[in-house]
Design an enzyme around this catalytic site. Structure first.
Site, mmCIF file in Angstrom:
data_model
loop_
_atom_site.group_PDB
_atom_site.id
_atom_site.type_symbol
_atom_site.label_atom_id
_atom_site.label_comp_id
_atom_site.label_asym_id
_atom_site.label_seq_id
_atom_site.Cartn_x
_atom_site.Cartn_y
_atom_site.Cartn_z
ATOM 1 N N THR A 173 -17.725 -21.460 1.789
ATOM 2 C CA THR A 173 -16.577 -22.192 1.246
ATOM 3 C C THR A 173 -17.002 -23.226 0.202
ATOM 4 O OG1 THR A 173 -15.405 -21.910 3.307
ATOM 5 C CG2 THR A 173 -14.800 -23.837 2.022
ATOM 6 N N ARG A 201 -5.496 -14.419 9.829
ATOM 7 C CA ARG A 201 -6.165 -15.635 10.331
ATOM 8 C C ARG A 201 -6.172 -16.712 9.231
ATOM 9 N NH1 ARG A 201 -10.907 -18.782 8.624
ATOM 10 N NH2 ARG A 201 -11.816 -19.715 10.456
ATOM 11 N N ASP A 204 -9.414 -23.784 8.456
ATOM 12 C CA ASP A 204 -9.277 -25.226 8.232
ATOM 13 C C ASP A 204 -9.029 -25.592 6.770
ATOM 14 O OD1 ASP A 204 -11.941 -24.219 7.832
ATOM 15 O OD2 ASP A 204 -12.619 -26.286 7.584
ATOM 16 N N GLY A 224 -17.472 -24.862 7.291
ATOM 17 C CA GLY A 224 -18.102 -24.473 8.545
ATOM 18 C C GLY A 224 -17.150 -23.663 9.389
ATOM 19 N N GLY A 226 -14.188 -22.918 10.974
ATOM 20 C CA GLY A 226 -12.864 -23.501 10.749
ATOM 21 C C GLY A 226 -12.128 -23.907 12.012
HETATM 22 N N1 ASP Z 1 -14.299 -23.205 7.000
HETATM 23 C C1 ASP Z 1 -14.149 -21.856 6.529
HETATM 24 C C2 ASP Z 1 -13.265 -21.104 7.475
HETATM 25 O O1 ASP Z 1 -13.458 -21.193 8.676
HETATM 26 C C3 ASP Z 1 -15.419 -21.112 6.366
HETATM 27 C C4 ASP Z 1 -16.604 -21.860 5.775
HETATM 28 O O2 ASP Z 1 -16.517 -23.035 5.479
HETATM 29 O O3 ASP Z 1 -17.641 -21.247 5.607
HETATM 30 O O4 ASP Z 1 -12.431 -20.372 7.018
#
Ligand code: ASP
Length: 303
Positions: A173, A201, A204, A224, A226
Site C-alpha cells: 500500500t 473485502r 483499512d 499493513g 488492514g
Molecule cells: N492495509 C492494506 C489492506 O489491508 C494492505 C497493506 O497495507 O499492505 O488492504
C-alpha cells in the site's frame, strides 16, 4: 489554534508499504524502489516549498506511487481470490475535516483522484464500485488487467497453491502525509488490498480513522494487515492520544504501532503541526521517505 505554530514550515512523509522485507532483497530491486520513493518525495518537496497545499501535495504524491508498478496501488495492485483487481483509496484534509474515500474500484487508473473527487464534489464520504467509477467522467479508466504485473501474478499463483500471503513480502500500500506552509495537514492512502482477498473485502485504507486520518493536530496513513488497523481504529486513536492525553506525536505513534497493534502487523506514517514526522513499524521493514523545510530528505526500507 492548532496549526498556527507551523507557519512557513512544511513537511512530508510517504510510504510504499510495510511487511516482511528481507535484508537479502536484491539490491537492484531495493535501489529501484528507493529511487521511486525519492522521485515522488522530490516532487512533493518542490510543491510544498512553493506554497502548494498539503491536500494537493498528498494527492499528487499518491498518484506518483500509484503510477509506479512496484507498489500495491494503481498499476501493480495485488490480485483478489478471483484473479481480478479491486482498488481502494482515501484522502482527508485536516483543516476542514473533509474526506473522500472509494473502494471496490475496477477501472479507475488513479483511485486517489476519485477519492479527491468525492472529497471536493460529493456530500458523502465513502462510495463503492461501478457507480462510484462512473461519477467522475474526466478521470482515466483502464481495463482491469491493466493493473497487473508479473510480480503480482506470481504472488497470486503462490497464494493459490499455498494460501501464503506472499504480498506481505513485497512493496505494498502507498500513502502520504503533509504539512503545508499555511499550517494545514492532509493524508492520503491507496491500495489494491491483500493478495487473495475475497471479492468485496474492504480494508483499512478507505476506512476513515483506521488507515487514513487528518485533523488540526496530525495527518496519518497506515499500511499493513488492514483488519488489525480497523479493529484498533489505529489512525484516529493516535489523533485522540494527541488531543486528549496531550502526548507527543512520536510517543502516540510508537504506542499504537508497538502496543496497540499485533506484532508484525505493519506501520504508520504521520506528521504534526510542528512538522514532526514519525514513521514506526513493527515488522521487518517499511518503504518510506521524508522531507521537510529544514533540509531533511531521504528514503529507507529497514530500521
Ligand atoms: N492495509 C492494506 C489492506 O489491508 C494492505 C497493506 O497495507 O499492505 O488492504
Amino acid at each position: 489554534m492548532p496549526g498556527m505554530a507551523s507557519m512557513n514550515k512544511w513537511a512530508v512523509a510517504i510510504h510504499g508499504g510495510a511487511g516482511v522485507i528481507e535484508r537479502t532483497l536484491d539490491p537492484k530491486a531495493a535501489a529501484v524502489r528507493i529511487s521511486r520513493l525519492e522521485a515522488v518525495l522530490a516532487s512533493a518537496r518542490e510543491q510544498l516549498s512553493r506554497g502548494e497545499s498539503a491536500l494537493n501535495a498528498v494527492e499528487q504524491a499518491v498518484v506518483g506511487l500509484e503510477e509506479a508498478p512496484e507498489f500495491n496501488a494503481g498499476k501493480g495492485a495485488v490480485l483478489t481470490a478471483a484473479g481480478t483487481h479491486e482498488l481502494e483509496a482515501a484522502i482527508m484534509a485536516g483543516h476542514s475535516g473533509a474526506c473522500g474515500a472509494v473502494c471496490l474500484l475496477e477501472t479507475i487508473r488513479n483511485p486517489i483522484r476519485l477519492a479527491r473527487f468525492v472529497l471536493d464534489r460529493s456530500p458523502h464520504v465513502l462510495l463503492a464500485g461501478d457507480a462510484a467509477e462512473r461519477l467522475a467522467e474526466d478521470l482515466d479508466r483502464v481495463a482491469n488487467d491493466w493493473f497487473r504485473t508479473d510480480l503480482r501474478e506470481e504472488q497470486w499463483k503462490k497464494w493459490k497453491s499455498t494460501a501464503d500471503e506472499a504480498d506481505a513480502k513485497g512493496p505494498a500500500t502507498v500513502g502520504a502525509v503533509a504539512l503545508d506552509m499555511q499550517g494545514n495537514l492532509a493524508a492520503a492512502t491507496s491500495t489494491g488490498g491483500r493478495t487473495g482477498k475475497p471479492c468485496g473485502r474492504i480494508g483499512d485504507t478507505p476506512t476513515i480513522g483506521a488507515g487514513t486520518w487528518a485533523d488540526q493536530r496530525c495527518a496519518i496513513s497506515s499500511t499493513g494487515h488492514g483488519e488489525a488497523f480497523m479493529a484498533a481504529v489505529a489512525a484516529h486513536t493516535v489523533a485522540c492520544r494527541l488531543e486528549f492525553c496531550s502526548e507527543k506525536l512520536e510517543v502516540a505513534m510508537q504506542q499504537m504501532v508497538h502496543e496497540g497493534l499485533p506484532a508484525r502487523s505493519g506501520g504508520m506514517i504521520a506528521v504534526d503541526t510542528e512538522g514532526t514526522i514519525a514513521m514506526p513499524f513493527n515488522c521487518e521493514g517499511m518503504y518510506r521517505g521524508a522531507a521537510d523545510s529544514m533540509g531533511r530528505f531521504g528514503a529507507d526500507i529497514w530500521s
